[in-house]
Design a protein around this motif. Structure first.
Motif, short mmCIF file in Angstrom:
data_model
loop_
_atom_site.label_atom_id
_atom_site.label_comp_id
_atom_site.label_asym_id
_atom_site.label_seq_id
_atom_site.Cartn_x
_atom_site.Cartn_y
_atom_site.Cartn_z
N MET A 151 0.83 -1.20 0.00
CA MET A 151 0.00 0.00 0.00
C MET A 151 0.86 1.25 0.00
SD MET A 151 -3.08 0.96 0.01
CE MET A 151 -3.49 2.66 -0.20
N ARG A 166 3.74 1.53 -0.93
CA ARG A 166 4.59 1.63 -2.10
C ARG A 166 3.86 2.26 -3.27
NH1 ARG A 166 9.55 1.46 -0.97
NH2 ARG A 166 10.22 0.55 -2.92
N SER A 167 2.53 2.40 -3.19
CA SER A 167 1.82 2.84 -4.38
C SER A 167 1.67 4.36 -4.46
CB SER A 167 0.45 2.17 -4.45
OG SER A 167 -0.24 2.41 -3.26
N LEU A 168 2.20 5.08 -3.49
CA LEU A 168 2.12 6.54 -3.57
C LEU A 168 3.47 7.14 -3.96
CD1 LEU A 168 -0.15 7.35 -0.52
CD2 LEU A 168 -0.66 7.79 -2.91
N TYR A 169 3.58 7.46 -5.22
CA TYR A 169 4.81 8.04 -5.74
C TYR A 169 4.52 9.49 -6.11
CZ TYR A 169 2.05 5.76 -9.31
OH TYR A 169 0.99 5.30 -10.05
N LEU A 223 3.80 12.82 -8.02
CA LEU A 223 3.32 13.23 -9.34
C LEU A 223 3.23 14.75 -9.32
CD1 LEU A 223 0.43 10.67 -9.92
CD2 LEU A 223 2.64 10.66 -11.02
N LEU A 274 3.10 12.57 -14.58
CA LEU A 274 1.78 13.21 -14.62
C LEU A 274 0.65 12.28 -14.22
CD1 LEU A 274 2.05 15.05 -18.06
CD2 LEU A 274 2.19 16.08 -15.80
N TYR A 275 0.73 11.03 -14.67
CA TYR A 275 -0.39 10.12 -14.47
C TYR A 275 0.05 8.91 -13.67
CZ TYR A 275 -2.74 12.84 -18.05
OH TYR A 275 -3.31 13.86 -18.74
N GLN A 276 -0.97 8.24 -13.10
CA GLN A 276 -0.68 7.04 -12.34
C GLN A 276 -0.37 5.89 -13.29
OE1 GLN A 276 -4.49 7.81 -10.30
NE2 GLN A 276 -3.43 6.99 -8.53
N PRO A 278 -1.46 2.77 -13.60
CA PRO A 278 -2.54 2.06 -14.29
C PRO A 278 -3.07 2.82 -15.51
CG PRO A 278 -2.90 2.04 -11.93
CD PRO A 278 -1.75 2.96 -12.17
N PHE A 315 -9.21 -1.08 -14.43
CA PHE A 315 -7.89 -0.73 -13.89
C PHE A 315 -7.91 0.67 -13.26
CE2 PHE A 315 -7.05 -3.29 -17.85
CZ PHE A 315 -7.05 -4.49 -17.17
N ASP A 316 -9.08 1.14 -12.91
CA ASP A 316 -9.22 2.44 -12.23
C ASP A 316 -8.67 3.59 -13.07
OD1 ASP A 316 -10.43 1.81 -9.60
OD2 ASP A 316 -8.67 0.51 -9.47
N ALA A 317 -8.77 3.48 -14.39
CA ALA A 317 -8.31 4.57 -15.25
C ALA A 317 -9.52 5.31 -15.80
CB ALA A 317 -7.45 4.02 -16.37
N GLU A 318 -9.32 6.62 -16.01
CA GLU A 318 -10.38 7.43 -16.61
C GLU A 318 -10.12 7.53 -18.12
OE1 GLU A 318 -12.84 8.94 -15.02
OE2 GLU A 318 -12.23 8.89 -12.91
#
Lengths: 280, 412
Positions: A1, A3-6, A8, A192-194, A196, A222-225
């Motif tokens: 968990m 590890r997923s905040l990098y 941006l 810029l983007y995550q 996924p 995949f939680d992408a817009e």
């Protein structure tokens, strides 16, 4: 968990990068950065460096330019500093001597020299120490400007698992999408983007190119817009249709080069500043 | 039972922090992260408040937090944001100062990294340390607030929470050893920190009591990630160095030159720390590697094909003459420990790294569920902090007997 905040780029950093604030047109900025990323990539190949280190370096490199201007830092120095740093981060450190040698060769090549025209650097010569110092300082500058937060998440693992999930893990599909991810490293999307979203964009481009039918609205899985995915696709596709002449950009490797260009093209600077005014 | 249940002091202090969070612009990842988790836990029927918070995406994958949760790209601040108070200690890695944040007034520890005469740029060890600390946000891992820089490029300071004590000096200064209930609390905290690091693919490689900090509210924090590094499964090509872990806490497979080792080395160190808490002194106080091995052989009994099949294939095993077989001496050494406690200790100090207990298994060990139960951290006593320059208050000397009277008595 955790590890997923990098890091941006924030909205204000995206609206106006420091380079654009200095009057460098957006198209020129992205062309210079893309060219420098190609340098990192070439150096990685010449040094037999692992792709993870090269990709990490390119991502850090792009983050750097959201907090620093091309007018204040030499783009090639930062590029090689990023490669030096990325190699340490991925536990495959490079020898300074090797990196400096490759840097030297690539600088000569950028000046248009080929083959035997490229001089051999003397072992204890000034060139070596100058380039080495530039590298070490650049590495430190990157750390400093990024607040020592060098956490990078690479997209490759996600790509493979997403394609498996979609039932599209044939080698040619994976290879194509993998290639898009690697090419995307030349654009600022990783800052810029995550992950996924970027992976979904690579899958979207692949599915179009290879005419693969995917389920409706699969990117939501995949939680992408859609807007974000589409925008990343735009960044990637623009890499294949550069607006600015390659030869102009290839020579702009230092802050001095950039400053000279700005002096020679005052009109472009005015236009850039008008653009900034509109955006803000 | 997890260590989280045992540390409501944090919850209480959370009231104070709640307001700050909005102001803190993503600087503090740990707290924002914890909130993400709480908010993103999938529920069968999303409550209206959640639906309002994320109208477009009601159900997120927990691994894909919203874009806004990501920190932005922030340059390092200057060290002059802090006011230097006093020097805490100096080691080979650098100097540690106590300092005050000029804006918030918080007391922090500033660790200055030694970067002079670096030939290869920013040292990879310092890089690993900073990264490991930033990646391991946990209740029981010392929190890195930020990294600040001085005027020149060689001045780099890591800003950490200031914690009053380290466990080693506390153990030497304490009049009596920790109670069983206190040891259980400390061990649970230590194990949950180690488990957290390992699940984030980080090996600490230097666990020892002097690297465990303890505050006055009964919470320990793992510190000094100077030897920490990321590991893979399997361990990458080239293996890792054997020059890790302070001798007394070093696992036998490292001593015997194993080319690849993993999380089990940290658990051996945890076993040594457990024994140290019980004994109030380090378990293996060896002067050399050979002496340490013979002490281990004495306590555990020499390794056999059964207890450690790989022993005989280790690089340095051939150079060692095993003593004659003898049973383990744990019971004689730890006479007052319950059999569950002894079982935990023996599972931590187990020869075969493959079968040594893991941190998550150890957290579920029956030792922590039997009486006496782990003590609530708030009930721990507090001690004067040497690092903050506090001194133990002198006990009142009990008044001596009246001299004259004694004289009189004598004379009578």
């Amino acid at each position: 968990m955790s590890r997923s905040l990098y890091p941006l780029a924030s909205l204000s950093q995206i609206r106006q990068t420091p380079s654009r604030a200095d009057g460098i047109p957006a198209s020129l900025e992205s062309a210079i950065l893309a060219n420098a990323c190609k340098l990192i990539h070439t150096a990685g190949i010449l040094l037999h460096q692992k792709q993870v280190a090269v990709a990490t370096a390119q991502i850090l490199f792009h983050r750097f330019w959201f907090v620093s201007s091309l007018k204040s830092f030499s783009v090639a120095d930062i590029a090689f500093g990023a490669l030096y740093l990325g190699s340490k981060l991925e536990e495959c450190p490079l020898r300074v001597r090797d990196l400096v040698n490759v840097y030297h060769v690539l600088l000569q090549r950028a000046k248009g020299k080929v083959g035997t025209e490229i001089g051999i650097m003397s072992y204890f010569g000034n060139t070596f120490y100058e380039l080495k110092d530039a590298l070490v300082v650049a590495e430190m500058q990157i750390l400093k400007r990024l607040g020592f937060n060098t956490h990078v998440v690479l997209p490759y693992g996600s790509l493979v698992s997403y394609l498996r999930l979609l039932g599209q893990d044939r080698p040619n599909v994976v290879a194509k999408a993998w290639g898009y991810l690697n090419d995307a490293l030349q654009s600022p999307v990783y800052a810029l983007y995550q992950v996924p979203t970027i992976v979904s964009a690579a899958i979207l481009l692949t599915s179009r190119f290879l005419a693969i039918r995917l389920p409706d609205a699969w990117w939501k899985l995949f939680d992408a817009e859609w807007e974000d995915v589409w925008s990343v696709c735009g960044y990637i596709m623009r890499l294949y249709h550069p607006e600015i002449d390659k030869k102009v950009v290839e020579r702009m490797l230092t802050k001095g080069d950039v400053r000279t260009w700005l002096e020679e093209n005052p009109r472009a600077v005015d236009v850039a500043q008008e653009e900034n005014a509109i955006h803000n | 039972m997890s260590a989280g249940n045992l540390t409501p002091s944090r919850k209480r202090s959370k009231w104070n922090d709640e307001g700050d969070d909005a102001a803190e612009d993503f600087q503090s990842h740990p707290r924002s992260k914890r909130r993400v988790k709480a908010r993103l836990v999938p529920r069968p029927s999303p409550s209206p408040s959640i639906a309002i918070a994320h109208p477009t995406r009601p159900s997120h994958c927990v691994y894909v937090p919203p874009r806004t949760q990501h920190p932005s790209i922030l340059p390092s601040r200057s060290v002059y944001c802090y006011e230097r108070l006093n020097q805490i200690e100096e080691g080979s890695y650098g100097v540690v100062f106590r300092a005050r944040d000029k804006q918030t007034g918080d007391i922090v520890a500033l660790k200055k990294l030694k970067l002079d005469e670096e030939k290869n740029g920013f040292p990879i060890t310092a890089l690993r340390e900073v990264n490991a600390l930033m990646a391991c946000h946990h209740e029981n891992v010392v929190r890195v607030r930020e990294v600040v820089v001085g005027d020149t490029l060689t001045q780099v300071f890591v800003v950490m929470d200031f914690i009053e004590h380290d466990l080693k000096s506390l153990l030497t200064l304490m009049p009596a050893p920790f109670l069983q209930s206190e040891i259980k609390t400390l061990m649970l905290q230590l194990l949950s920190a180690v488990d957290h690091c390992h699940s984030n693919w980080i090996l600490h490689r230097d666990l020892k009591t002097s690297n465990l900090l303890m505050n006055n509210r009964g919470t320990i924090k793992v510190a000094d990630f100077g030897l920490a590094r990321r590991y893979g499964d399997p361990v990458g090509v080239g293996g890792m160095t054997q020059l890790v872990v302070t001798l007394w806490y070093r696992a036998p497979e490292i001593l015997l030159g194993a080319m690849s080792y993993s999380t089990a080395v940290d658990l051996w160190s945890v076993g040594c720390i457990f024994a140290e808490l019980l004994l109030k002194e380090p378990l293996f106080q060896a002067k050399s590697e050979m002496e340490l091995l013979s002490m281990i052989f004495k306590l555990l009994g020499p390794p056999t094909h059964n207890s450690w099949p790989e022993y005989f294939s280790l690089p340095l095993a051939k150079t060692i003459n095993l003593p004659s077989p003898q049973p383990p001496q744990f019971r004689q050494k730890f006479q007052y420990l319950t059999s569950a406690g002894l079982d935990l200790l023996m599972s931590l100090l187990f020869y075969d790294p493959e079968r040594r207990i893991t941190a998550s298994e150890a957290l579920d060990h029956p030792y922590f569920k039997e009486s006496p139960l782990p003590k609530h951290p708030d009930l721990f006593g507090s001690f004067p902090s040497a690092a903050a320059g506090e001194k133990k208050q002198k006990l009142f000397n009990s008044p001596s007997a009246p001299v004259r009277a004694a004289d009189n008595k004598f004379s009578m």
